[in-house]
Design an enzyme around this catalytic site. Sequence first.
Site, PDB file in Angstrom:
ATOM      1  N   LYS A 171      20.118  28.568   7.937  1.00  0.00           N
ATOM      2  CA  LYS A 171      21.020  29.637   8.395  1.00  0.00           C
ATOM      3  C   LYS A 171      22.039  30.002   7.315  1.00  0.00           C
ATOM      4  CE  LYS A 171      22.918  32.455  11.410  1.00  0.00           C
ATOM      5  NZ  LYS A 171      24.201  32.847  10.854  1.00  0.00           N
ATOM      6  N   GLU A 178      21.940  37.930   3.797  1.00  0.00           N
ATOM      7  CA  GLU A 178      22.568  39.003   4.582  1.00  0.00           C
ATOM      8  C   GLU A 178      23.675  39.686   3.774  1.00  0.00           C
ATOM      9  OE1 GLU A 178      25.751  38.397   7.938  1.00  0.00           O
ATOM     10  OE2 GLU A 178      23.750  38.037   8.762  1.00  0.00           O
TER      11      GLU A 178
END
Length: 301
Positions: A171, A178
Amino acid sequence: MKLGYVGLGKMGKNMVLRLLEQGHQVVAWNRSPEPVAEVAAAGATGVTSLEALVQALPTPRSIWLMLPAGEPTQSLANRLAQLLAAGDTLIDGSNSFYKDSQQLAKQLAEKKIKYIDVGVSGGPAGAKNGACLMIGGDLASFEAHQELFTSVAVAGSFQFFEGAGAGHFVKMVHNGIEYGMMQALAEGFGVLAQAPYKLDLTKVAAIYNKNSVIESRLVDWLAKGLEQEGQNLENISGSVAHSGEGLWTVKTAKELGVSVPIIEGSLQFRLDSQTSPSFEGKILSLLRNQFGGHNVAKKSD
């Protein structure tokens, strides 16, 4: 299953509501009572203390912790470690730094308490309607909770990675990527805003998201945000916050000897934006609001 749940912020509250819809029993606690009352009205069992939460669960207990990474998670995990027994499981959905997760798993293992780390993507809407889960820990603990993860995630949107902290590591890198993807959109729309044409940026975003190579959830959120706020983004801050994962990704990459100039540059842009707000910063802030519900109202800039 009957699950304990600690932390009812934007993500936690929505996830509890989803779990209730999926037929699970949830015993919930939060420091402030208002969200406890809200999920209790939806069918959860609200309690006023961690002690009461632990006592309300059958053994072996499973408790999902959904708090900000760092000290808040560590502090509550330490308190729970004093209350739980051998064979119980703590599920950490905090998107913590993976080394912190490794250390927490080691501490809990000394008490024979199992630990699962879960990186959660999708924002508050994903928590309510189905998230993407990146799960770390040991295989047996994962398999024992697979039905739970199936309930929380969108169909097929969870994956297990062996090792304590592995889910949070995956993550962390996800969020670093991102940063770079968002930065590319911000820079591109910065160019579009200065074009020698009167371009409607909302229409540009809309067509980019119709079977183009860059069609994506981010472009969809950008189109929706521009439609809501207007393409000048007058009420959106040009200074962009960061939540830590991009910084962790850059530091970890350096430790591993991996060059990440795109991610590092996007992180530096956010840091610089605190004193040099810009239209590109407004695009980034808009996106953070759309997928994460972050407050990005214009302040002094």
